[in-house]
Design an enzyme around this catalytic site. Sequence first.
Site, short mmCIF file in Angstrom:
data_model
loop_
_atom_site.label_atom_id
_atom_site.label_comp_id
_atom_site.label_asym_id
_atom_site.label_seq_id
_atom_site.Cartn_x
_atom_site.Cartn_y
_atom_site.Cartn_z
CB VAL A 33 2.23 -7.02 4.55
CG1 VAL A 33 2.23 -8.23 5.48
CG2 VAL A 33 1.49 -5.86 5.18
CB ALA A 93 -0.92 -0.03 1.21
CB SER A 94 0.10 4.82 -0.35
OG SER A 94 -0.81 4.86 0.71
CB VAL A 95 1.54 4.21 4.58
CG1 VAL A 95 2.32 4.25 5.87
CG2 VAL A 95 0.93 5.57 4.30
CB ALA A 96 3.12 -0.14 5.54
CG ASP A 116 -9.53 1.61 8.33
OD1 ASP A 116 -10.40 1.96 7.53
OD2 ASP A 116 -8.35 1.38 8.00
#
Lengths: 115, 451
Positions: free
Chosen positions: B120, B115-118, B280
């Site tokens: 996995v 994803a844009s931030v992290a 969320d």
Amino acid sequence: MTDDVMRFFAAWMLTHETADEGLKAAVERGEAGGAEGMSGGPDAFVDGLAAMVAEEKERLKAELEARARGELPPPDEKRDPVLDEIRFEVGELRGRLDNLESMLESILARLEARP
Amino acid sequence: MSRQSRIALTLAKRWLATLPAARFGLASGPRRRAAFARGTRRAFEELGPAFVKLGQLISVRPDEFSDELVAEMRSMQDAVPPLPYERIAEVVRAEFGRDPDELWDAFEREPVASASVAQVHRARLREAYRPVWGAELAAGTDLAVKIVRPKAAEAIRADVGVARRLAERAVRWGLARRFDPVGLLDEFEASVDRELDLRQEGRFADRFAFDFRDDARIEVPRIVWPRSARRVLTMEYMTGWRLTEIDAAAAEGVDCYGLAVHGATAFMRQVFVYGRYHADLHPANLFVTPRNTIAYLDFGIVGYLTPEERMNITQVMAALVYRDADRALRYSAKLGVDVPAEKVDVIRAGLGALLDGTERPDGTRDFRHFGLGFLRLLGEHGIAIPSGYGLLIKSLATVEGVARALYPQIDIVATAQPFTTRVLAQAMGDPARLAERLPAAVRAALRELVV
């Protein structure tokens, strides 16, 4: 957790099996449930509560009978929530220490890697 | 080109591209808003992590933004091409002073999600570990290692700075009357700061596991603290079906109805009993497992309520369950919904109509209709909505959506009835409340006896 007050009402209802007609009617209305069973508004909450207390009373009755027959453990064998909370706090503290130890090790590794 | 110009240009380009769909402003309101929302979403996706996160924040704020924008932001794709292993290994080395292969067994070079931030990566636990709560994790346990992308925090903060300057300009030019963009950016900055420190997410996962320790149908990944840091979170790898694969789960014998009711009740327990909740919830953050359990993932966005707020929210929910407009109004006021005296009657009437109109054609009742309808009603009368209240209503509506994805005929209001009734009954036994209410109750009893 939310059982104590319900149990209190249920115990009261159990010892007052010949409850007054008003309460019986409230239980009936609450049991009918939903938009059809209850008129809505503040009284509907009382009806809903009365029906749930009546259910709790039946559960309490069955539990007492089962306990009298020796089929259920005595109530004081349940886990203590306060002890559980302390166990969690200790676990969380251990987690933080594990994390801190790993951070210190990484600082050490970086220092050792310096020329 | 400066970043500020690039942002302004991207937004302008995407908005201009929506003009034909909006028939150059002549289309109907909803169609115009939908076209604008689509353009904004595309611009945000193009502009990167800060804007993707800002879009996620907008998607949980129906009190501030139009339905069309909220819906569009919910569909925003947060999937970006993965970074090569070497770049990710740099973050691991910066956090631990060691290579991934020294910390985990079988650390996979290709991520399972990006994803844009992290992103996995899968790996395996090198040595057995006793987590904060739950059974020990054996050596060799499958792990998910979440790693914040390098420079993500710096890029987001720089973009927030630029966005702030643009927002201040928009306020000066009177372009943002419906909401406060600077306030929203403040809120956004605080939430991103929390989200970028993965240890906070890990701590909430531990607390969540503890809160649901007596519930065998709720699963939470256990955190491996010696292998976690600000930008790295190591947790148990969870498997199962996403909510979009629910047919496959049902074919394998998973009890979807039972899990839908249980999942909704578990959420109410978070809100009404603990006052801390997963804020969320969307299909990517929930799994249904072959063990007939629900696995919660990704605790990056969390809502908190004070005991007083918790009780007032429960009362509002009870008002919905028992169709009691006065109760809804009274306790919404305690939550900060300040209805001026001259508008009380009209709001009460609107609220009554909403409460009576929650029934769907299949006979089940609909929380979403009530919750979002109430927010809209307040908005139409210019009544400010506290941000926590909006977030919570949106979260409850989302839970209903998630439960319906599991089992479309679920009646969320009927599910809430026993729960809210029990919580309020328990509150009756609270000594402080008894002390407050007892004098009035005694007076009422005396009146009854005397008459």
